[in-house]
Every structure is written in C-alpha cells, then in structure tokens.
Design an enzyme around this catalytic site. Sequence first.
Site, PDB file in Angstrom:
ATOM      1  N   LYS A 137      16.811   0.984  -0.277  1.00  0.00           N
ATOM      2  CA  LYS A 137      15.437   1.249  -0.787  1.00  0.00           C
ATOM      3  C   LYS A 137      15.399   2.884  -1.064  1.00  0.00           C
ATOM      4  O   LYS A 137      14.790   3.180  -2.184  1.00  0.00           O
ATOM      5  CB  LYS A 137      14.548   0.694   0.135  1.00  0.00           C
ATOM      6  N   LYS A 151       5.282   9.074  -0.288  1.00  0.00           N
ATOM      7  CA  LYS A 151       5.927   8.632   0.976  1.00  0.00           C
ATOM      8  C   LYS A 151       7.336   8.475   0.864  1.00  0.00           C
ATOM      9  O   LYS A 151       8.191   8.739   1.895  1.00  0.00           O
ATOM     10  CB  LYS A 151       4.967   7.324   1.261  1.00  0.00           C
TER      11      LYS A 151
END
Length: 290
Positions: free
Chosen positions: A170, A238
Amino acid sequence: MKVGFIGLGVMGLPMARHLVAAGHELQVWARRRESLAPLADLPLQVAETPRALAASVEVVFTMVTADADVAELVRGAEGLLAGIRPGGVHVDMSTISPGSARLLAASYRERGADFLDAPVSGGAQGAEAATLAIMVGGAAATLEQVRPLLGCLGQRIVHVGESGAGQVAKACNQMIMVSAIEAVAEALHLAAAAGADPARVSQALAGGSAGSRVLDVMGVRMVQRDFAAGIEARLHHKDFGILLREAFQLGVPLPLAAQVGQQLNALMGQGWGREDTASLLRVLELGGTG
C-alpha cells in the site's frame, strides 16, 4: 459467516452493505452511534464494545484511519484482542505502518488468533462498486479462510507476503499514485504559465503515453478547479509519513517521494488537508507563474 465490522465511514459503509448483501451475519460497533444511521435498513446487531463484538463473530474487519486508531480498537480491557476467540481472525483494511501490522499480528498469535493486514486501493468508488484492489499480508492459509469475504469487497486480492507486506504494498501504491498527482499538477501549472490552455493540454496528454487514470481524474479536477475532497489530502499526507519513515528506517533513498512529501507538507500548512489532493496544484501556484 458471522462477521464484525468497525469503521463505518465513506469506505466502510458500502463494504458493510456488501457483506450483508452476500448473506453474512453482520455485527457492528461504532464510537459515534450516529454513524449507524445509514445502516438502519439492514438486519444487523450492534455490539456494546469491540471486545463484545470480537467474542461473538468469526472474523472482524476494521477500516479506520491510522495506527493509533487501530491500536485503540485492539488494545485495552474492552479491545478486540481481549475478546477474540481462538481461531478468530482480525482483518485490518486500514492504511497503517508495516511495523504496527507486524506487532498486532504477533499479539493475536499469542491469543491463538490471527491477523491480516489488508489495505485497499480504489477509493470510495471502488468500495461502492466492490472493485477494490486488496493487498494482503499474513498467513496464506488465513487469507484462504477469509477470501470469500474479501471477494464481496474487491476484485483483485493479492497475497503479498507475511505480516506487514500488505502495508508495504500500500505504501508503494500511494508513493506512485500521489507522485503522479504531483506530476499532473506540475504539467498543468507549466501549461498555464506558458499561455497554453490546461484543458486542451490535458486532453492532448490523455491520448498519448502520459495518459493514465490519475491524469483523467485529477486533470479534470485541476482544470475545473474542483478541490472538494474525493479523498482528503490529509490521508495522503499521513500515508507519505508512513512510507518515508519506513524508508528512513531501512536506509532506502526515495528522492522523488521525499519531494512530493514536502509538497504535501506545504498543502497541509495552507489548511487544505480536508480538501482533495488535487490541491497540490494550488501549492505550486503559491510560487507564482513567473
């Protein structure tokens, strides 16, 4: 199967609906009870605590924001870890650090349970259409156990490797995608500065080797100056924090990603974190057009 779900946001709500539509018995927990309102038409149970939810289902899904959110749900007297039964599985579909995923997996193994890190790509549209790409870290046998459930949520399910590997994949996905968004922003910023019509430039690029889904989606957003959040930029900020920390710990140079990370920092500094990442164009515009 008896399934638990926590994280009924933009992504989680349609995912929970898909599981019910496939005939699974769903139980949910929500920190804010008002988030349950969109599911009022579904036959589901509401657990009093994460611990109670984990104790009464076979598989728990979580879809929350960050490492701290997952840790809060898992740890503590009323957390998932305290309630999960031997043989139970926690599938976390959040985007967190690989290290956090590995620690969680170790904690579950001590309880005779298992943990899969299974972050997704495809956004809200993919969640609605059940076409998400799902990147899985953890035991292959556990993945096969829950694959029918994941098949309700996505089309491409890839076992990447051991615990944490799904989160590594990811991080790589986000690095490529957001760097592409920055490239689109720079191209259209250059086009405008040079006196060319950004809309026509974007149209021309889409037909060549620069064509991509990022250009199609973000190019339109930038040309139309539509900065309302598709995915909030703070989430990409983030994610870049995760991948850059991972690179720092491993001593891996990521020069392009580091520059994009600084652009995201600048975006956050302007207070645009809850707007779309297409706002990277506005970051460039702060420097003028020459």
